[in-house]
Design a protein around this motif. Structure first.
Motif, PDB file in Angstrom:
ATOM      1  N   ASP A 137      32.549  20.075  41.588  1.00 24.73           N
ATOM      2  CA  ASP A 137      32.388  21.091  42.768  1.00 24.73           C
ATOM      3  C   ASP A 137      30.949  21.639  42.791  1.00 24.73           C
ATOM      4  N   LYS A 138      30.211  21.791  41.723  1.00 24.45           N
ATOM      5  CA  LYS A 138      28.813  22.159  41.990  1.00 24.45           C
ATOM      6  C   LYS A 138      27.786  21.168  42.852  1.00 24.45           C
ATOM      7  N   TYR A 139      28.427  19.995  42.813  1.00 26.94           N
ATOM      8  CA  TYR A 139      27.479  19.036  43.713  1.00 26.94           C
ATOM      9  C   TYR A 139      27.838  18.547  44.922  1.00 26.94           C
ATOM     10  N   ALA A 140      28.899  19.427  45.568  1.00 28.61           N
ATOM     11  CA  ALA A 140      29.147  19.266  47.004  1.00 28.61           C
ATOM     12  C   ALA A 140      28.425  18.836  47.853  1.00 28.61           C
ATOM     13  N   ASP A 141      27.135  19.578  47.966  1.00 26.88           N
ATOM     14  CA  ASP A 141      26.084  19.489  48.959  1.00 26.88           C
ATOM     15  C   ASP A 141      25.044  18.371  48.579  1.00 26.88           C
ATOM     16  N   TYR A 142      25.207  17.887  47.550  1.00 28.95           N
ATOM     17  CA  TYR A 142      24.229  16.789  46.888  1.00 28.95           C
ATOM     18  C   TYR A 142      24.324  15.745  47.792  1.00 28.95           C
ATOM     19  N   MET A 143      23.309  14.624  47.864  1.00 26.95           N
ATOM     20  CA  MET A 143      23.490  13.324  48.486  1.00 26.95           C
ATOM     21  C   MET A 143      23.788  12.394  47.352  1.00 26.95           C
ATOM     22  N   PRO A 144      24.441  11.567  47.471  1.00 27.63           N
ATOM     23  CA  PRO A 144      24.811  10.119  46.643  1.00 27.63           C
ATOM     24  C   PRO A 144      23.591  10.049  45.713  1.00 27.63           C
ATOM     25  N   SER A 145      22.460   9.779  46.450  1.00 25.28           N
ATOM     26  CA  SER A 145      21.029   9.343  46.001  1.00 25.28           C
ATOM     27  C   SER A 145      20.751  10.356  44.773  1.00 25.28           C
TER      28      SER A 145
END
Ligand SMILES: Nc1ncnc2c1ncn2[C@@H]1O[C@H](COP(=O)(O)OP(=O)(O)OP(=O)(O)O)[C@@H](O)[C@H]1O
Ligand SMILES: [Mg+2]
Length: 258
Positions: A137-145
């Motif tokens: 949930d803390k990585y929702a706005d990260y990009m896959p890369s």
């Protein structure tokens, strides 16, 4: 206490023959998977594990035999019915298969946007719930890369969970993961099975995963082009009538300590 649903057959393969054009890869596969089971598929490289999975989820059509999902024939039914059945199935691919141009949350939202008429805020709520289930949930706005291989797998799993599937498929979930991440992913699969009351079919080369979380293992043998044995992994390791099965499940192949 066990209830009547525990013995419900959710997936049934009957005299299944699979392959490409007229080339047979595996034949006469018979298998019943019960609700809540974690079942692994093991076999040599290139024996047809991924092909089998793709037939079961309706991506390919078998050469012969039938596939029953919740008692309904996947092959003979109408296109509409097939799509309804496919929505009950979630799959996590080897690479995670996330779209690189979308954020993690947007990737998880895709099936909801495609297959439901939910509002944006409802989709957002479900996406966060699924990401929380896999600890992302803390990585929702990260990009896959921007995230690691293990995280990509978790995100891929969150996406597979978006439509609340009753049947979950994994193709080589441990591939490319170090033993610790791979053990963590195994625990995650088990906790998702418990939380979502799902049934899990897992293609894997990892004996550790098989012994750690599988209720049963299906061993495919390329040489005889069919199932060599099915059963409790420890039981088969000791007592399978097939020497190939005993050898494949043999202890010296283990990486993690039991
Ligand atoms: N699209 C395709 N068209 C024709 N033949 C294919 C296709 N995909 C796979 N095959 C062949 O089918 C056989 C089984 O392949 P499959 O990928 O199912 O094996 P696998 O058990 O998943 O292997 P691995 O352990 O390497 O992932 C192989 O001989 C492969 O070359
Ligand atoms: Mg494969």
């Amino acid at each position: 206490m066990k209830n009547a649903n525990d013995s419900q057959i959710v997936l049934s393969l009957k005299d299944l023959t699979i392959g490409y054009d007229n080339k047979i890869i595996m034949e006469n596969i018979n298998l019943d998977v019960r609700r809540g089971e974690i079942i692994s598929i093991l076999g040599q490289s290139g024996c047809g594990k991924s092909t089998l999975l793709k037939n079961i989820i309706g991506l390919y059509t078998p050469l012969k035999g039938s596939i029953l999902i919740f008692g309904r024939d996947l092959i003979c039914c109408s296109e509409y019915r097939r799509r309804v059945m496919m929505k009950k199935m979630g799959i996590t691919y080897q690479s995670g298969a996330l779209l690189g141009s979308l954020s993690i949350a947007e990737n998880v939202a895709l099936p909801l946007e495609e297959h439901t008429r939910k509002t944006k805020s409802e989709i957002k709520r479900i996406v966060m719930e699924k990401l929380e289930m896999v600890g992302m949930d803390k990585y929702a706005d990260y990009m896959p890369s921007e995230i690691s291989g293990g995280m990509k797998k978790r995100a891929g799993l969150a996406r597979a969970l978006a439509l609340n599937p009753e049947l979950l498929f994994f193709d080589e979930p441990s591939a490319g993961l170090d033993p610790i991440s791979s053990a963590e992913f195994d625990s995650l699969i088990k906790s998702i099975r418990d939380r979502a009351n799902a049934t899990v079919v897992l293609v894997t080369h990892e004996l550790d995963s098989i012994f750690a979380i599988s209720d049963r293992v299906v061993v495919l043998d390329k040489t005889i082009k069919t199932v060599a044995d099915i059963g409790d992994p420890r039981e088969l390791r000791e007592n399978s009538a097939s020497e190939f099965v005993r050898r494949l499940l043999g202890r010296n192949n283990l990486k993690r300590q039991e």
